[in-house]
Design a protein around this motif. Structure first.
Motif, PDB file in Angstrom:
ATOM      1  N   HIS A 161       0.816  -1.212   0.000  1.00  0.00           N
ATOM      2  CA  HIS A 161       0.000   0.000   0.000  1.00  0.00           C
ATOM      3  C   HIS A 161       0.851   1.264   0.000  1.00  0.00           C
ATOM      4  O   HIS A 161       0.528   2.232  -0.691  1.00  0.00           O
ATOM      5  CB  HIS A 161      -0.930   0.027   1.218  1.00  0.00           C
ATOM      6  CG  HIS A 161      -2.000  -1.017   1.156  1.00  0.00           C
ATOM      7  ND1 HIS A 161      -2.588  -1.552   2.287  1.00  0.00           N
ATOM      8  CD2 HIS A 161      -2.595  -1.647   0.111  1.00  0.00           C
ATOM      9  CE1 HIS A 161      -3.493  -2.454   1.931  1.00  0.00           C
ATOM     10  NE2 HIS A 161      -3.509  -2.518   0.612  1.00  0.00           N
ATOM     11  N   ARG A 216       3.975   2.303  -3.206  1.00  0.00           N
ATOM     12  CA  ARG A 216       3.589   2.824  -4.529  1.00  0.00           C
ATOM     13  C   ARG A 216       3.692   4.344  -4.603  1.00  0.00           C
ATOM     14  O   ARG A 216       3.822   4.906  -5.686  1.00  0.00           O
ATOM     15  CB  ARG A 216       2.149   2.401  -4.858  1.00  0.00           C
ATOM     16  CG  ARG A 216       1.964   0.923  -5.092  1.00  0.00           C
ATOM     17  CD  ARG A 216       0.591   0.636  -5.674  1.00  0.00           C
ATOM     18  NE  ARG A 216      -0.502   1.080  -4.834  1.00  0.00           N
ATOM     19  CZ  ARG A 216      -1.318   0.263  -4.175  1.00  0.00           C
ATOM     20  NH1 ARG A 216      -1.152  -1.040  -4.247  1.00  0.00           N
ATOM     21  NH2 ARG A 216      -2.309   0.739  -3.454  1.00  0.00           N
ATOM     22  N   VAL A 217       3.612   5.007  -3.454  1.00  0.00           N
ATOM     23  CA  VAL A 217       3.700   6.468  -3.421  1.00  0.00           C
ATOM     24  C   VAL A 217       5.120   6.935  -3.762  1.00  0.00           C
ATOM     25  O   VAL A 217       5.325   8.015  -4.297  1.00  0.00           O
ATOM     26  CB  VAL A 217       3.319   6.988  -2.011  1.00  0.00           C
ATOM     27  CG1 VAL A 217       3.469   8.485  -1.903  1.00  0.00           C
ATOM     28  CG2 VAL A 217       1.908   6.579  -1.684  1.00  0.00           C
ATOM     29  N   LYS A 268      -2.895  11.221  -9.172  1.00  0.00           N
ATOM     30  CA  LYS A 268      -2.149  10.166  -8.469  1.00  0.00           C
ATOM     31  C   LYS A 268      -2.885   9.743  -7.196  1.00  0.00           C
ATOM     32  O   LYS A 268      -2.996   8.541  -6.906  1.00  0.00           O
ATOM     33  CB  LYS A 268      -0.733  10.642  -8.122  1.00  0.00           C
ATOM     34  CG  LYS A 268       0.120   9.565  -7.447  1.00  0.00           C
ATOM     35  CD  LYS A 268       1.547  10.014  -7.232  1.00  0.00           C
ATOM     36  CE  LYS A 268       2.367   8.941  -6.520  1.00  0.00           C
ATOM     37  NZ  LYS A 268       3.772   9.336  -6.321  1.00  0.00           N
ATOM     38  N   THR A 269      -3.421  10.709  -6.464  1.00  0.00           N
ATOM     39  CA  THR A 269      -4.173  10.398  -5.237  1.00  0.00           C
ATOM     40  C   THR A 269      -5.419   9.587  -5.573  1.00  0.00           C
ATOM     41  O   THR A 269      -5.741   8.600  -4.907  1.00  0.00           O
ATOM     42  CB  THR A 269      -4.567  11.701  -4.510  1.00  0.00           C
ATOM     43  OG1 THR A 269      -3.388  12.464  -4.257  1.00  0.00           O
ATOM     44  CG2 THR A 269      -5.290  11.423  -3.218  1.00  0.00           C
ATOM     45  N   GLU A 288      -4.521   5.978  -6.169  1.00  0.00           N
ATOM     46  CA  GLU A 288      -4.203   5.232  -4.945  1.00  0.00           C
ATOM     47  C   GLU A 288      -5.461   4.927  -4.136  1.00  0.00           C
ATOM     48  O   GLU A 288      -5.621   3.835  -3.600  1.00  0.00           O
ATOM     49  CB  GLU A 288      -3.189   6.013  -4.089  1.00  0.00           C
ATOM     50  CG  GLU A 288      -1.804   6.106  -4.686  1.00  0.00           C
ATOM     51  CD  GLU A 288      -1.210   4.748  -5.058  1.00  0.00           C
ATOM     52  OE1 GLU A 288      -1.342   3.788  -4.275  1.00  0.00           O
ATOM     53  OE2 GLU A 288      -0.635   4.633  -6.149  1.00  0.00           O
ATOM     54  N   LYS A 300      -7.442   1.976  -5.463  1.00  0.00           N
ATOM     55  CA  LYS A 300      -6.919   0.642  -5.143  1.00  0.00           C
ATOM     56  C   LYS A 300      -7.264   0.213  -3.715  1.00  0.00           C
ATOM     57  O   LYS A 300      -7.149  -0.960  -3.376  1.00  0.00           O
ATOM     58  CB  LYS A 300      -5.391   0.631  -5.301  1.00  0.00           C
ATOM     59  CG  LYS A 300      -4.936   0.805  -6.744  1.00  0.00           C
ATOM     60  CD  LYS A 300      -3.419   0.903  -6.813  1.00  0.00           C
ATOM     61  CE  LYS A 300      -2.978   1.219  -8.233  1.00  0.00           C
ATOM     62  NZ  LYS A 300      -1.941   2.249  -8.300  1.00  0.00           N
ATOM     63  N   MET A 330      -4.409   8.324   4.450  1.00  0.00           N
ATOM     64  CA  MET A 330      -3.804   8.938   3.271  1.00  0.00           C
ATOM     65  C   MET A 330      -4.035  10.445   3.339  1.00  0.00           C
ATOM     66  O   MET A 330      -5.164  10.899   3.513  1.00  0.00           O
ATOM     67  CB  MET A 330      -4.456   8.359   2.007  1.00  0.00           C
ATOM     68  CG  MET A 330      -3.855   8.863   0.715  1.00  0.00           C
ATOM     69  SD  MET A 330      -4.788   8.260  -0.722  1.00  0.00           S
ATOM     70  CE  MET A 330      -4.471   6.518  -0.633  1.00  0.00           C
TER      71      MET A 330
END
Length: 372
Positions: free
Chosen positions: A16, A19-20, A204-205, A208, A211, A238
């Motif tokens: 999790h 990936r950032v 991008k946020t 994420e 997912k 997040m």
């Protein structure tokens, strides 16, 4: 620091957060994941200075402490360890190296100090509300494909989330557009969202979050300020910066006077578009729709390779019409439709077309035509 935990738990959390982390970083600390052990849990945190993800997982703490190690390297190591194994993470006295041990495998990773790791979570949030994960997933799924990738129009590089007054009801609405197509979805506004500022959540946020909202039992806590959004999903938190820009007045591009109605079978239409577009070139992916007397003819002509034609029965009783669309855009929209049928509201070959899902969820799509 010394901590022991199940490989599966560590891998899930690393999957999790890692990936950032961008693979190429000019700032070394941003390549690392922060590990903090204490109170029977190992907390992992990663950031790219715009987006930060934190997750805690149960662990046996031998000695509390914190350090940072290369995120992708640690993820690759844990991923290759055998299923069902236990992993021990421990740092040396100077905290300059961390040992990763499991069975007969042992690795040593270089550390950077925890104090160098940036923190994105500072600041207060003016609005907060709870949203069931399936509702958040629907808002994202129905709109994210229309997010623009054009960096010059940065204010279109995300989903615009805002509340809007309807006929005696308040809705939470998500909108995305790239100038060629527009996607809009909405749910009933949850308690606490009243008066929230309209925000643009970066691409991008959005990816994420998409997912992480697979669990239909999950309720997501959403907190918003003018500059940031924080989403809490179980053990995952997040935090993301928002796009600092003004989303255009999208209502102006939603046509109101389209009077030609075509009803299609979504699956049949998508397969037909996919088949005829095989012949189209990458540069010009236009497919021509000729509609008359309950029949739709799809045509693609490519001067370099040939042509394709397919006919479908549709519900249509208005005047004959020829109109062209980008085949990929048509497929992107039909892939989002939840119902078996959809309605195209058309006007003329040069005007935008409105597409409604017959499934009843409050989503609509606008598609600009192409010259064919």
């Amino acid at each position: 620091m010394r901590v022991t935990l199940e490989r599966s738990n560590l891998l899930k959390s690393l999957n999790h957060v890692h990936r950032v982390v961008e693979r190429r970083n000019t700032i070394p600390i941003l390549s690392n994941v922060l590990l903090r052990a204490g109170d029977g849990r190992l907390q992992l945190k990663a950031t790219d200075l715009d987006l930060e993800i934190t997750e805690a997982t149960p662990a046996e703490i031998g000695q509390a402490g914190a350090t940072t190690v290369p995120a992708h390297l640690l993820y690759d190591i844990v991923r290759k360890l055998p299923d069902g194994s236990e992993v021990e993470l421990s740092t040396n006295g100077e905290n300059t190296a961390m040992s990763v041990s499991s069975g007969r495998s042992k690795f040593s990773l270089q550390c950077l100090p925890e104090t160098d790791f940036p923190d994105l979570t500072a600041g207060t949030f003016s609005h907060g509300f709870d949203l069931p994960a399936p509702q958040l997933k629907m808002l994202i799924d129905r709109t994210q494909f229309a997010i623009s990738t054009e960096e010059t129009r940065y204010y279109l590089n995300g989903i615009y989330l805002h509340t809007i007054e309807g006929e005696g009801t308040l809705s939470l609405r998500a909108v995305a557009t790239d100038g060629h197509r527009l996607a809009r979805a909405e749910v009933e506004a949850p308690m606490g969202s009243e008066g929230m500022p309209g925000i643009i959540i970066p691409r991008k946020t959005v990816g994420e979050v998409q997912k992480l909202v697979d669990n239909p039992e999950l309720t997501v806590r959403v907190e918003i300020s003018d500059a940031k959004i924080r989403l809490s999903l179980g053990d995952i938190v997040m935090t993301s910066k928002l796009i600092d820009g003004t989303f255009p007045d999208y209502q102006r591009v939603i046509p109101a006077g389209n009077d030609k109605q075509m009803t299609i079978d979504c699956a049949e239409f998508a397969r037909a578009v996919d088949r005829v577009s095989t012949i189209s070139s990458e540069r010009g992916r236009a497919v021509k729709l000729s509609i008359a007397d309950g029949q739709l003819t799809l045509t693609v002509h490519n001067p370099d390779s040939g042509s394709a034609v397919e006919e479908l029965h549709v519900g249509y009783e208005a005047d004959p019409l020829d109109i062209g669309f980008n085949a990929r855009y048509l497929l992107d929209i039909t892939n989002q439709l939840a119902g078996s049928q959809a309605v195209f509201m058309l006007a003329d070959p040069g005007s935008p077309t409105l597409i409604h899902d017959m499934a009843g969820d409050a989503a609509l799509y606008v598609l600009m035509p192409m010259r064919v």
